[in-house]
Design a protein around this motif. Sequence first.
Motif: not given
Ligand SMILES: [Zn+2]
Length: 253
Positions: A135-137, A149-151, A159-161, A167-169
């Motif tokens: 999990f990322f913040n 933009n990252e979305i 998720g994405h790396p 890889y993270h959510y």
């Molecule tokens: Zn990310």
Amino acid sequence: MKHYFYLLGFSFLVFFIISCSSKEDISELPENDVVSSEVPPIYSKIYNASDIYLEGDFVVIEVNGVPDHYSPYFEEEDSRNIAYDGVNNNFNLNPNRIITTANYTYKIPLEPSPTSSPRPTSLGSIGVAINEVAFFNQYAGPNNQPLTNEINSFDQYNGHPQQQGVYHYHIEPTYLTASKGNDVILGFLLDGYPVYGPFENGNRITNSDLDEFHGHAHITDDFPNGTYHYHITDADPYLNGSGYYGAPGTVTQ
Ligand SMILES: [Zn+2]
Ligand SMILES: [Zn+2]
């Protein structure tokens, strides 16, 4: 006569070795048997860990962090690579690809407790989902850059790396809410408090139901005596608010 006893002893030894090795055939065991017996059973929710054990006052969770679902972010020759088939018309595949050879060790407090000096979360992993993904913040980078933009680079499972291939959510892990439920434990943050899905008792949780850390305390099916827990919501900050409710443990690679 002496030989007879040697032979008998040898036969027992062979029998013993055979019976032991059949018991240790790990392919026969359910995946969460990696959880050692003194670890609180709640940690068997993390179904893809390599190992889970106690070390002093900490639960140690060893994972390799690779999602158990398909993604366009696996290398093209990997059988888990699929094309994006999500609903975001602005989807934009980022240049990073999932690293499958890493290992991460989470050490989180065995008995989480509130802290009088709460710490903000950092960039990088802030916790672990039940399928071992990080999990990322709510930030895309330094200086609290929003995810706006990252979305667009989130795959069909949200998720994405990042640049190193982790890889993270940041937001709802839709593979888990679809396969396990939208009102169940989806993971743990580094302070040891669980993360629940976006629903509770049939109702969608909103940010206004939660405190500044993005959680609240009450009884759940898993915690009959009640516990503080975070919830994932569908609006920023999604998973964690202004930091950890308890003192966080660590994650190392
Ligand atoms: Zn990310
Ligand atoms: Zn709740």
